[in-house]
Scaffold this motif. Structure first.
Motif, PDB file in Angstrom:
ATOM      1  N   LEU A  74       0.925  -1.191  -0.082  1.00 43.38           N
ATOM      2  CA  LEU A  74      -0.018  -0.057   0.015  1.00 43.38           C
ATOM      3  C   LEU A  74       0.864   1.248  -0.070  1.00 43.38           C
ATOM      4  CD1 LEU A  74      -2.636  -1.057   2.701  1.00 43.38           C
ATOM      5  CD2 LEU A  74      -3.048  -0.423   0.017  1.00 43.38           C
ATOM      6  N   PHE A  75       0.526   2.248  -0.767  1.00 47.32           N
ATOM      7  CA  PHE A  75       1.490   3.403  -0.921  1.00 47.32           C
ATOM      8  C   PHE A  75       0.458   4.792  -0.793  1.00 47.32           C
ATOM      9  CE2 PHE A  75       3.070   0.208  -3.656  1.00 47.32           C
ATOM     10  CZ  PHE A  75       4.448   0.021  -3.275  1.00 47.32           C
ATOM     11  N   PRO A  76       0.787   5.842  -0.333  1.00 42.39           N
ATOM     12  CA  PRO A  76       0.234   7.078  -0.241  1.00 42.39           C
ATOM     13  C   PRO A  76      -0.392   7.324  -1.726  1.00 42.39           C
ATOM     14  CG  PRO A  76       2.372   7.166   0.874  1.00 42.39           C
ATOM     15  CD  PRO A  76       2.285   5.980   0.249  1.00 42.39           C
ATOM     16  N   SER A  77      -1.726   7.636  -1.737  1.00 42.24           N
ATOM     17  CA  SER A  77      -2.462   8.107  -2.736  1.00 42.24           C
ATOM     18  C   SER A  77      -2.888   9.531  -3.076  1.00 42.24           C
ATOM     19  CB  SER A  77      -3.188   7.160  -3.419  1.00 42.24           C
ATOM     20  OG  SER A  77      -4.434   7.100  -2.433  1.00 42.24           O
ATOM     21  N   VAL A  78      -4.034   9.788  -2.895  1.00 40.03           N
ATOM     22  CA  VAL A  78      -4.733  11.078  -2.562  1.00 40.03           C
ATOM     23  C   VAL A  78      -5.093  10.974  -1.095  1.00 40.03           C
ATOM     24  CG1 VAL A  78      -6.773  12.415  -3.341  1.00 40.03           C
ATOM     25  CG2 VAL A  78      -5.475  10.804  -5.014  1.00 40.03           C
ATOM     26  N   SER A  79      -5.011  12.404  -0.646  1.00 35.52           N
ATOM     27  CA  SER A  79      -5.214  12.584   0.710  1.00 35.52           C
ATOM     28  C   SER A  79      -5.889  13.964   0.713  1.00 35.52           C
ATOM     29  CB  SER A  79      -3.995  12.683   1.715  1.00 35.52           C
ATOM     30  OG  SER A  79      -3.436  11.507   1.730  1.00 35.52           O
ATOM     31  N   LEU A  80      -7.158  14.127   1.528  1.00 28.11           N
ATOM     32  CA  LEU A  80      -7.924  15.285   1.673  1.00 28.11           C
ATOM     33  C   LEU A  80      -7.771  16.030   3.096  1.00 28.11           C
ATOM     34  CD1 LEU A  80      -9.975  16.995   0.437  1.00 28.11           C
ATOM     35  CD2 LEU A  80     -11.795  15.449   1.005  1.00 28.11           C
ATOM     36  N   MET A  81      -7.432  17.363   3.211  1.00 26.26           N
ATOM     37  CA  MET A  81      -7.445  18.032   4.376  1.00 26.26           C
ATOM     38  C   MET A  81      -8.596  18.787   4.358  1.00 26.26           C
ATOM     39  SD  MET A  81      -4.010  19.608   6.118  1.00 26.26           S
ATOM     40  CE  MET A  81      -4.119  21.348   5.423  1.00 26.26           C
ATOM     41  N   ARG A 126      -7.273   2.088   1.309  1.00 29.88           N
ATOM     42  CA  ARG A 126      -7.531   2.101   2.757  1.00 29.88           C
ATOM     43  C   ARG A 126      -7.446   3.723   3.113  1.00 29.88           C
ATOM     44  NH1 ARG A 126      -3.975  -2.779   5.025  1.00 29.88           N
ATOM     45  NH2 ARG A 126      -5.182  -4.183   3.865  1.00 29.88           N
ATOM     46  N   ALA A 127      -7.900   4.132   4.220  1.00 23.27           N
ATOM     47  CA  ALA A 127      -8.071   5.683   4.506  1.00 23.27           C
ATOM     48  C   ALA A 127      -7.604   5.647   5.965  1.00 23.27           C
ATOM     49  CB  ALA A 127      -9.116   6.224   3.936  1.00 23.27           C
ATOM     50  N   ILE A 128      -6.623   6.653   6.254  1.00 25.48           N
ATOM     51  CA  ILE A 128      -6.345   7.029   7.699  1.00 25.48           C
ATOM     52  C   ILE A 128      -6.888   8.105   7.826  1.00 25.48           C
ATOM     53  CG2 ILE A 128      -4.676   7.307   9.359  1.00 25.48           C
ATOM     54  CD1 ILE A 128      -2.720   5.326   7.692  1.00 25.48           C
ATOM     55  N   ARG A 129      -7.889   8.180   8.940  1.00 24.77           N
ATOM     56  CA  ARG A 129      -8.542   9.524   9.296  1.00 24.77           C
ATOM     57  C   ARG A 129      -8.120  10.243  10.730  1.00 24.77           C
ATOM     58  NH1 ARG A 129     -14.503   9.505   7.949  1.00 24.77           N
ATOM     59  NH2 ARG A 129     -13.420   9.658   5.972  1.00 24.77           N
ATOM     60  N   SER A 130      -7.910  11.134  10.632  1.00 26.27           N
ATOM     61  CA  SER A 130      -7.478  12.045  12.061  1.00 26.27           C
ATOM     62  C   SER A 130      -7.908  13.492  11.995  1.00 26.27           C
ATOM     63  CB  SER A 130      -5.911  12.079  12.148  1.00 26.27           C
ATOM     64  OG  SER A 130      -5.288  12.502  11.081  1.00 26.27           O
ATOM     65  N   PHE A 131      -8.123  13.814  13.174  1.00 27.77           N
ATOM     66  CA  PHE A 131      -8.641  15.476  13.337  1.00 27.77           C
ATOM     67  C   PHE A 131      -7.615  16.106  14.183  1.00 27.77           C
ATOM     68  CE2 PHE A 131     -12.410  12.585  12.810  1.00 27.77           C
ATOM     69  CZ  PHE A 131     -13.166  13.026  12.018  1.00 27.77           C
ATOM     70  N   HIS A 132      -7.485  17.463  13.649  1.00 28.73           N
ATOM     71  CA  HIS A 132      -6.349  18.248  14.508  1.00 28.73           C
ATOM     72  C   HIS A 132      -7.066  19.624  14.730  1.00 28.73           C
ATOM     73  CE1 HIS A 132      -3.632  15.124  13.013  1.00 28.73           C
ATOM     74  NE2 HIS A 132      -4.324  15.114  12.168  1.00 28.73           N
ATOM     75  N   GLN A 133      -6.447  20.350  15.719  1.00 31.55           N
ATOM     76  CA  GLN A 133      -6.973  21.649  16.136  1.00 31.55           C
ATOM     77  C   GLN A 133      -6.577  22.766  15.240  1.00 31.55           C
ATOM     78  OE1 GLN A 133      -9.079  22.225  18.660  1.00 31.55           O
ATOM     79  NE2 GLN A 133      -9.371  19.910  18.415  1.00 31.55           N
ATOM     80  N   THR A 134      -5.347  22.680  14.377  1.00 34.11           N
ATOM     81  CA  THR A 134      -4.808  23.703  13.516  1.00 34.11           C
ATOM     82  C   THR A 134      -4.481  23.096  12.170  1.00 34.11           C
ATOM     83  OG1 THR A 134      -2.487  23.503  14.294  1.00 34.11           O
ATOM     84  CG2 THR A 134      -3.880  24.965  15.513  1.00 34.11           C
ATOM     85  N   GLU A 135      -4.439  23.884  11.238  1.00 31.99           N
ATOM     86  CA  GLU A 135      -3.852  23.362  10.111  1.00 31.99           C
ATOM     87  C   GLU A 135      -2.528  22.923  10.052  1.00 31.99           C
ATOM     88  OE1 GLU A 135      -3.369  25.165   5.694  1.00 31.99           O
ATOM     89  OE2 GLU A 135      -3.894  26.744   6.731  1.00 31.99           O
ATOM     90  N   GLU A 136      -1.736  23.751  10.899  1.00 28.74           N
ATOM     91  CA  GLU A 136      -0.180  23.295  11.072  1.00 28.74           C
ATOM     92  C   GLU A 136      -0.189  21.871  11.439  1.00 28.74           C
ATOM     93  OE1 GLU A 136      -1.518  26.302  12.104  1.00 28.74           O
ATOM     94  OE2 GLU A 136      -0.600  27.485  10.581  1.00 28.74           O
ATOM     95  N   GLU A 137      -0.930  21.521  12.628  1.00 27.69           N
ATOM     96  CA  GLU A 137      -1.107  20.100  13.204  1.00 27.69           C
ATOM     97  C   GLU A 137      -1.621  19.132  11.993  1.00 27.69           C
ATOM     98  OE1 GLU A 137      -3.454  19.960  16.442  1.00 27.69           O
ATOM     99  OE2 GLU A 137      -2.325  21.231  17.797  1.00 27.69           O
ATOM    100  N   ALA A 138      -2.395  19.447  11.222  1.00 28.12           N
ATOM    101  CA  ALA A 138      -2.868  18.364  10.095  1.00 28.12           C
ATOM    102  C   ALA A 138      -1.952  18.094   9.216  1.00 28.12           C
ATOM    103  CB  ALA A 138      -4.052  19.126   9.420  1.00 28.12           C
TER     104      ALA A 138
END
Length: 93
Positions: A21-28, A50-62
């Protein structure tokens, strides 16, 4: 099956084009509450996505989480893509 044979078969499988599995399209995405959702896509060159989902308080953290995602997952032949959606579209009243 011996452990040595299993390792050799895994190495052979990983050497194939498109294997793993390799990185493909990611959405922020900027959320209404000001937080950011990061969905990082992983693709095997075939049908498995597959997708890995996470939530962040700031754009810099994301962005830092995305950079870590790229360091963690080896790149394939295609360059990974990051789409940033920072447009908040509010429902009409």
């Amino acid at each position: 099956m011996s452990r040595d044979i299993t390792k050799r078969l895994e190495a052979l499988e990983n050497a194939r084009t498109g294997a793993g599995l390799f990185p493909s399209v990611s959405l922020m995405t900027l959320l209404r509450d000001g937080a950011w959702e990061l969905v990082c896509g992983l693709w095997d060159g075939k049908a498995d996505v597959r997708a890995i989902r996470s939530f962040h308080q700031t754009e810099e953290e994301a962005r830092a989480a995305y950079d870590e995602f790229l360091r963690t997952h080896k790149r394939g032949q295609q360059e990974p893509v990051l789409v940033v959606d920072d447009l908040l579209i509010f429902d009409a009243l």
